[in-house]
Design an enzyme around this catalytic site. Structure first.
Site, PDB file in Angstrom:
ATOM      1  N   GLU A 244       7.314  -0.195   0.670  1.00 33.71           N
ATOM      2  CA  GLU A 244       8.493   0.541   1.011  1.00 33.71           C
ATOM      3  C   GLU A 244       8.952   1.306  -0.175  1.00 33.71           C
ATOM      4  OE1 GLU A 244       9.733   0.509   3.877  1.00 33.71           O
ATOM      5  OE2 GLU A 244       9.502  -1.346   4.783  1.00 33.71           O
ATOM      6  N   CYS A 278      17.256   3.453  -0.595  1.00 31.64           N
ATOM      7  CA  CYS A 278      16.204   4.224  -0.257  1.00 31.64           C
ATOM      8  C   CYS A 278      16.522   4.971   0.939  1.00 31.64           C
ATOM      9  CB  CYS A 278      15.067   2.888   0.059  1.00 31.64           C
ATOM     10  SG  CYS A 278      15.601   1.855   0.971  1.00 31.64           S
TER      11      CYS A 278
HETATM   12  P1  NAD Z   1      10.399   1.205  -9.442  1.00 29.19           P
HETATM   13  O1  NAD Z   1       9.326   1.401  -8.686  1.00 29.19           O
HETATM   14  O2  NAD Z   1      10.834   1.810 -10.922  1.00 29.19           O
HETATM   15  O3  NAD Z   1      10.543  -0.573  -9.664  1.00 29.19           O
HETATM   16  C1  NAD Z   1      10.474  -1.354  -8.585  1.00 29.19           C
HETATM   17  C2  NAD Z   1       9.730  -2.736  -9.002  1.00 29.19           C
HETATM   18  O4  NAD Z   1       8.448  -2.533  -9.490  1.00 29.19           O
HETATM   19  C3  NAD Z   1      10.390  -3.114 -10.497  1.00 29.19           C
HETATM   20  O5  NAD Z   1      10.482  -4.455 -10.184  1.00 29.19           O
HETATM   21  C4  NAD Z   1       9.599  -2.749 -11.466  1.00 29.19           C
HETATM   22  O6  NAD Z   1       9.583  -3.470 -12.657  1.00 29.19           O
HETATM   23  C5  NAD Z   1       8.157  -2.993 -10.599  1.00 29.19           C
HETATM   24  N1  NAD Z   1       7.144  -1.802 -11.238  1.00 29.19           N
HETATM   25  C6  NAD Z   1       7.152  -0.751 -11.952  1.00 29.19           C
HETATM   26  N2  NAD Z   1       6.022  -0.355 -12.134  1.00 29.19           N
HETATM   27  C7  NAD Z   1       4.953  -1.232 -11.496  1.00 29.19           C
HETATM   28  C8  NAD Z   1       3.689  -1.274 -11.730  1.00 29.19           C
HETATM   29  N3  NAD Z   1       2.750  -0.552 -12.035  1.00 29.19           N
HETATM   30  N4  NAD Z   1       3.050  -2.366 -10.954  1.00 29.19           N
HETATM   31  C9  NAD Z   1       3.902  -3.391 -10.448  1.00 29.19           C
HETATM   32  N5  NAD Z   1       5.203  -3.295 -10.543  1.00 29.19           N
HETATM   33  C10 NAD Z   1       5.768  -2.432 -11.127  1.00 29.19           C
HETATM   34  O7  NAD Z   1      11.914   1.566  -8.615  1.00 29.19           O
HETATM   35  P2  NAD Z   1      13.340   1.173  -8.935  1.00 29.19           P
HETATM   36  O8  NAD Z   1      13.925   2.227  -9.821  1.00 29.19           O
HETATM   37  O9  NAD Z   1      13.575  -0.150  -9.172  1.00 29.19           O
HETATM   38  O10 NAD Z   1      13.848   1.574  -7.232  1.00 29.19           O
HETATM   39  C11 NAD Z   1      14.091   2.693  -6.977  1.00 29.19           C
HETATM   40  C12 NAD Z   1      13.131   3.380  -6.161  1.00 29.19           C
HETATM   41  O11 NAD Z   1      12.839   2.484  -5.128  1.00 29.19           O
HETATM   42  C13 NAD Z   1      13.764   4.399  -5.253  1.00 29.19           C
HETATM   43  O12 NAD Z   1      12.461   5.518  -5.112  1.00 29.19           O
HETATM   44  C14 NAD Z   1      14.064   3.978  -3.986  1.00 29.19           C
HETATM   45  O13 NAD Z   1      13.767   5.003  -2.862  1.00 29.19           O
HETATM   46  C15 NAD Z   1      12.886   3.085  -3.697  1.00 29.19           C
HETATM   47  N6  NAD Z   1      13.475   2.042  -2.942  1.00 29.19           N
HETATM   48  C16 NAD Z   1      12.784   2.055  -1.306  1.00 29.19           C
HETATM   49  C17 NAD Z   1      13.070   1.031  -0.575  1.00 29.19           C
HETATM   50  C18 NAD Z   1      12.283   1.071   0.821  1.00 29.19           C
HETATM   51  O14 NAD Z   1      12.740   0.028   1.561  1.00 29.19           O
HETATM   52  N7  NAD Z   1      11.724   1.933   1.341  1.00 29.19           N
HETATM   53  C19 NAD Z   1      14.336   0.315  -0.684  1.00 29.19           C
HETATM   54  C20 NAD Z   1      14.710   0.395  -2.033  1.00 29.19           C
HETATM   55  C21 NAD Z   1      14.459   1.195  -2.826  1.00 29.19           C
END
Ligand code: NAD
Length: 470
Positions: A244, A278
């Site tokens: 997601e 999101c």
């Molecule tokens: P992010 O990708 O920075 O982090 C999300 C999670 O992934 C965190 O727990 C982070 O520590 C982890 N992470 C980061 N890099 C990683 C890697 N290389 N391998 C594994 N894990 C890793 O996102 P964010 O800033 O926390 O959230 C915002 C983003 O999430 C926005 O783009 C938003 O649109 C998206 N989002 C999507 C949905 C959906 O349902 N489609 C819901 C909420 C947020």
């Protein structure tokens, strides 16, 4: 503002010097210290999850459903305390579609995962020949979540996984570990040891989860950029993936739409969780015939709705959760202003409320190509783009690489449905945006990811299909 003692918070925090200080998003005061788990903790959590999985699976659906329903009851019983932790850490106010709403949704989605029926499916029958698809547990699920709806999104990942007989290792965003630890504190009052472990680590731990051979499935919600890395890592373990990812959802207001009837839904479609959602409406295409009315209706609500610290009664808009998200929103609005766009409401920080507050912002007379339109702002600033030809609006809505959600707004439902069929997105809402239902599948297309959550589709996504033919 009142701060009360919290037994859940006491249970999940560690003494100063033993963890990372977690700030209140509004006031920047330290709420408490979150444990910082490393790779050894991850190994221990995965080992415990593997060991406990067969017995958890052997309990069967009825018992696991009973346990999940008891968890849902307990979430409701602790709603106020959980909502206060969430409100302080994430920033979202208690009131409005915010912290209490999110904890309430955790209970609803947990109950839904408990009670959704997934029977074996007969896919072929001829004489004595018969083929059925059964849905078995996959094994251990890794759940990696973001900071915007930390409790609810974690529930979306873990409740169906547990229901299907999997055990779970969950990694919260390092911005919001307390919310997820608090959630797991309630779950673990009911679950056997090892079935659910939260590893409160940073990206290094996230990356290690994604590649770990001990995991069978990764549920990931976060940015498209991190999603790509997870796909690359999954070459190591062939883990199944539900991704997601980010969105840049378009809304299209059709010609002649009565604005008064849609203004409030439109506003919350853009500004829910102060825009940090999101599937929020992130670029709004409005027909010339109603453009000025829509801009003014949104701006009026943006100016009127109370913003402030989450624990203060009555606020419905809060701060940005962290400095980098604040900087993104400020940069995109500044860029729009520099290009000559018209700032109709907001357009600047609100430092009198706290360092990370940014006023609810409506930007008019802006075009595709501006960063505020083309990039995901993930904050309280909506660009409103004028159009004259509906086909052109659809083409511009579809020009994005993202395809999470979209919406069409009209008094004429048939016209709205006809446009919805042409818009590329995982969900197209009509006269609403971002409203979710635990029975209705949710997921993205294009660069917004793949796989679906919720309801029957969500249970199947955390199960191994097995065909039995005779
Ligand atoms: P992010 O990708 O920075 O982090 C999300 C999670 O992934 C965190 O727990 C982070 O520590 C982890 N992470 C980061 N890099 C990683 C890697 N290389 N391998 C594994 N894990 C890793 O996102 P964010 O800033 O926390 O959230 C915002 C983003 O999430 C926005 O783009 C938003 O649109 C998206 N989002 C999507 C949905 C959906 O349902 N489609 C819901 C909420 C947020």
């Amino acid at each position: 503002m009142t701060t009360t003692t919290s037994s859940i918070l006491d249970a999940i925090t560690v003494p100063e010097g033993h963890g990372r200080p977690i700030p209140d998003a509004a006031t920047r005061e330290t709420i408490g210290h979150a444990p910082v788990h490393g790779l050894d903790d991850l190994e221990a959590a995965i080992a415990a999850a593997r060991e406990s999985q067969p017995a958890w699976n052997a309990l069967g659906h009825a018992e696991r459903s009973r346990i999940l329903n008891a968890i849902a009851d307990d979430l409701e019983a602790n709603l106020e305390e959980l909502a206060r932790i969430l409100s302080r850490e994430q920033g979202k106010p208690l009131d409005g579609p915010n912290a209490r709403f999110e904890v309430g949704a955790c209970a609803v989605w947990t109950r839904n995962a408990a009670n959704t029926v997934l029977e074996p499916e007969v896919v072929f029958e001829a004489g004595a020949a018969r083929s059925e698809v059964h849905y078995d547990a996959l094994g251990v699920v890794g759940a990696i979540g973001p900071w915007n709806w930390p409790m609810m999104i974690t529930v979306w990942q873990i409740a169906p996984s547990l229901r299907m007989g999997n055990t779970v290792v969950a990694k919260p965003s390092s911005f919001t570990p307390l919310s997820v630890l608090a959630l797991a504190e309630i779950f673990n009052r009911h679950l056997p040891q090892g079935v659910l472990t939260v590893v409160s680590g940073d990206r290094e731990v996230g990356a290690a989860i994604a590649a770990h051979r001990g995991l069978d499935k990764i549920m990931f919600t976060g940015s498209t950029e991190a999603g790509r890395k997870i796909v690359a890592s999954s070459a190591q373990n062939l883990a199944r993936l539900t991704l997601e990812l980010g969105g840049n959802d378009a809304g299209i207001v059709l010609p002649g739409t009565d604005v008064t009837g849609i203004a409030e839904n439109l506003f919350w479609g853009c500004f829910i969780n102060t825009g940090q959602t999101c599937a929020a409406l992130k670029r709004l295409y409005v027909h010339d015939s109603v453009y000025d009315d829509v801009v003014e209706a949104l701006a009026e609500l943006a100016r009127a709705l109370p913003m402030g610290p989450g624990l203060q009664d009555g606020n419905v808009l809060g701060p940005l959760q962290n400095q980098s998200q604040f900087d993104i929103v400020k940069d995109l609005v500044d860029d729009a202003r520099a290009r000559g766009a018209r700032i109709v409401a907001g357009g600047e920080p609100a430092p009198e409320l706290g360092p990370l507050f940014y006023k609810a912002t409506v930007v008019a007379d802006i075009e595709d190509g501006a960063r505020l339109v083309d990039e995901e702002q993930f904050g309280p600033a909506i660009p409103v783009i004028r159009y004259t030809d509906v086909d052109d609006a659809i083409r511009r809505a579809n020009a994005s690489e993202q395809g999470l959600g979209a919406s069409v707004w009209s008094d004429d439902l048939d016209a709205a449905v006809a446009v919805a069929k042409l818009v590329q997105a995982g969900t197209v809402w009509i006269n609403q945006h971002g409203t979710l239902n635990p029975d209705v599948p949710f997921g993205g297309t294009k660069q917004s990811g793949y796989g679906q959550e919720f309801g029957v589709a969500g249970l199947k996504a955390v199960a191994a299909p097995k065909v039995i033919s005779r």
